[in-house]
Motif scaffolding. Structure first.
Motif, short mmCIF file in Angstrom:
data_model
loop_
_atom_site.label_atom_id
_atom_site.label_comp_id
_atom_site.label_asym_id
_atom_site.label_seq_id
_atom_site.Cartn_x
_atom_site.Cartn_y
_atom_site.Cartn_z
N UNK A 359 1.18 2.27 -0.20
CA UNK A 359 2.08 0.89 -0.47
C UNK A 359 3.36 0.17 0.02
N UNK A 360 4.38 0.19 -0.23
CA UNK A 360 4.85 -0.69 0.77
C UNK A 360 5.37 -0.84 1.43
N UNK A 361 4.28 -0.75 2.01
CA UNK A 361 4.10 -1.21 3.88
C UNK A 361 3.57 -2.84 3.88
N UNK A 362 2.90 -2.36 2.60
CA UNK A 362 2.04 -3.87 2.64
C UNK A 362 2.23 -5.54 2.14
N UNK A 368 -3.00 -11.32 -3.05
CA UNK A 368 -4.43 -10.98 -3.48
C UNK A 368 -4.11 -8.90 -3.11
N UNK A 369 -2.83 -8.93 -3.06
CA UNK A 369 -2.48 -7.18 -2.50
C UNK A 369 -2.88 -6.64 -4.32
N UNK A 373 -4.21 -4.12 -6.23
CA UNK A 373 -3.66 -3.19 -6.80
C UNK A 373 -4.07 -2.57 -8.01
N UNK A 374 -3.84 -3.97 -9.42
CA UNK A 374 -3.80 -3.57 -10.05
C UNK A 374 -5.22 -3.44 -10.64
N UNK A 375 -6.29 -3.96 -10.51
CA UNK A 375 -7.43 -3.94 -10.69
C UNK A 375 -8.30 -2.55 -11.05
N UNK A 376 -7.86 -2.17 -9.22
CA UNK A 376 -7.99 -0.90 -9.19
C UNK A 376 -7.88 0.62 -9.66
N UNK A 377 -6.12 0.24 -9.74
CA UNK A 377 -5.46 1.44 -10.40
C UNK A 377 -6.25 1.46 -12.38
N UNK A 378 -5.98 0.19 -12.79
CA UNK A 378 -6.48 0.11 -14.38
C UNK A 378 -8.26 0.64 -14.04
N UNK A 379 -8.85 0.33 -13.63
CA UNK A 379 -9.99 0.81 -13.89
C UNK A 379 -10.12 1.93 -13.23
N UNK A 416 -11.09 -5.58 -1.20
CA UNK A 416 -10.07 -6.02 -0.17
C UNK A 416 -10.89 -6.94 0.70
N UNK A 417 -12.57 -6.97 0.37
CA UNK A 417 -13.28 -7.41 1.41
C UNK A 417 -13.62 -9.18 1.28
N UNK A 418 -13.94 -8.93 -0.53
CA UNK A 418 -13.40 -10.35 -0.82
C UNK A 418 -12.76 -11.23 -0.95
N UNK A 419 -10.95 -10.69 -0.88
CA UNK A 419 -10.33 -11.40 -1.11
C UNK A 419 -9.18 -11.61 0.70
N UNK A 420 -9.28 -9.96 1.40
CA UNK A 420 -8.82 -10.47 2.54
C UNK A 420 -9.07 -9.95 3.71
#
Length: 426
Positions: A359-362, A368-369, A373-379, A416-420
């Motif tokens: 994740x440091x690479x992003x 958007x990133x 991360x926040x939503x996916x980790x939380x879910x 990621x598809x929707x936002x990026x």
């Protein structure tokens, strides 16, 4: 690195990998066999041949050829997400139906491997890093429960002997990691397991009964429980589980690729999926289970610093030998649960650290990133803690959505598809 590693050292590292995965590997047959009221002889067969098949499945992944095998230092074990569906099939239909469904799911995996591998563009660093971090974080509570004794509802959970031996194992591994040099540092987890178990034995926490009661020799027999039977809903259920396993394996493959600085191609992924499908077919034939890539051994690669396949070959060979000699295999079962938990804390945490490295690479200035991360980790973490949140959904959806890693994968990919967009890499 591979040329400098002697076979003696590789064999020792192989034992370390075996011990790291052994508990998870035998958990599946123990849970299913107990739920379906298997006899003592049936349980003996199930556990010993399961370990044998773990070794065979691992070889299928290591031996890269034109048809299957990802060729990475990866170990395969029983898919834990298959436990509840298999128990349900065995109770509602029959054991033969259970194994018929495993065979169908394995064939399905091999057939769709190529198509599934083509979606690799859906896994840029923000997705894979998030997924790998979630894999590690969802496994850590399992290690903590093991330190407490293995069953959070037990009366002796978290008693002083369990906590003492568990955290002593953590301390031993920590000492080896900080002050150990060379090969000692690379086998820190093995040293922790051995010393922790020895100290636990001195305090009466280790029983040799499993070794004494095990058979000397056991030979794999196809269709031990009878010829497979096929039923459509059971097969569909296991196909869904195979898709779940493929999603999890994708994250593990990318984690391994990151550790080894290897860019995985669509062909690599396809061969990896095919090997897992073939392993599941063999599992159905020899009446064991579907097999998937084990996450905990990824953390062990990072801890040991030895990233070649040679130790994994040794580990696979040892597993097949242990599967033929149940008494030898039973030795690994006497490792106290708190000792295993102490070792797992390190390995599972290292998986999360590897995800954070990715994740440091992003681009963190891209909101958007951060949302992905926040939503996916939380879910993912939330569902892992309260998987019964989907208890009122149809059974098929429960099997798919009650897995935090899968939820995190679906969320990260879709967001990621929707936002990026499809071609966004950072």
């Amino acid at each position: 690195m591979e040329n400098k590693l002697s076979h003696k050292k590789a064999a020792i590292l192989g034992i370390q990998h075996l011990l790291a995965m052994y508990s998870g590997a035998v958990t599946v047959p123990l849970l299913i066999g107990t739920a379906l009221n298997f006899s003592e002889d049936q349980m003996t067969y199930l556990i010993s041949i399961d370990i044998f098949m773990c070794g065979l499945a691992t070889f299928l992944q290591l031996l890269r050829n034109r048809y299957f095998g990802i060729g990475l230092p990866v170990i395969l074990g029983c898919a834990i997400q298959a436990v509840e569906p298999l128990k349900m099939i065995g109770r509602n239909f029959s054991i033969a139906t259970m194994y018929g469904a495993i065979i169908v799911a394995g064939i399905f995996t091999m057939l769709v491997a190529g198509q599934f591998a083509r979606i690799r563009k859906l896994f840029p660093p923000v997705v894979t890093g998030t997924l790998i971090t979630v894999i590690g974080l969802t496994l850590i509570p399992i290690a903590i429960v093991d330190i407490g004794g293995g069953a959070a509802t037990a009366k002796d959970f978290g008693n002083l002997p369990n906590l003492g031996i568990g955290f002593l194992t953590v301390a031993i591994i920590l000492v080896c990691q900080i002050w150990g040099k060379g090969f000692i540092r690379s086998i820190a987890v093995l040293i922790g397991l051995v010393l922790g178990s020895t100290i636990a034995w001195a305090f009466g926490m280790v029983s040799l009964n499993p070794v004494m009661s095990a058979d000397w020799v056991h030979v794999p027999r196809p269709f031990y429980f009878g010829l497979p039977q096929f039923e459509w809903s059971s097969s569909l259920t296991m196909i869904i589980i195979s898709l779940v396993s493929m999603v999890e394996s994708t994250g593990v493959y990318f984690a391994l690729g990151s550790i080894l600085n290897k860019e995985l191609s669509t062909e690599d992924l396809k061969k990896g999926y095919r090997a897992e499908g073939l392993a599941a077919v063999f599992g159905g034939i020899f009446n064991t289970f579907p097999y998937t890539t084990f996450s905990q051994n990824v953390g062990l690669l990072e801890l040991s610093g030895i990233k070649t396949k040679t130790p994994i070959y040794w580990s696979a060979a040892f597993m097949m030998i242990l599967g033929l000699f149940p008494k030898a295999g039973a030795l690994a079962t006497i490792i106290p649960t708190p000792v295993l938990g102490g070792a797992m804390v390190f390995m599972f945490s290292m998986i999360s650290v590897q995800g954070i490295r990715m994740l440091i690479k992003i681009d963190f200035t891209n909101e958007k990133n951060l949302i992905i991360m926040a939503v996916s980790m939380g879910l993912g973490l939330g569902v892992s803690v309260y998987s019964n949140i989907f208890q009122f959904l149809p059974q098929a959806l429960q099997l798919l959505l009650a897995n935090g890693i899968v939820i995190a994968s679906i969320s990260a990919v879709l967001l990621n598809l929707i936002l990026n967009g499809l071609h966004q890499e950072n």
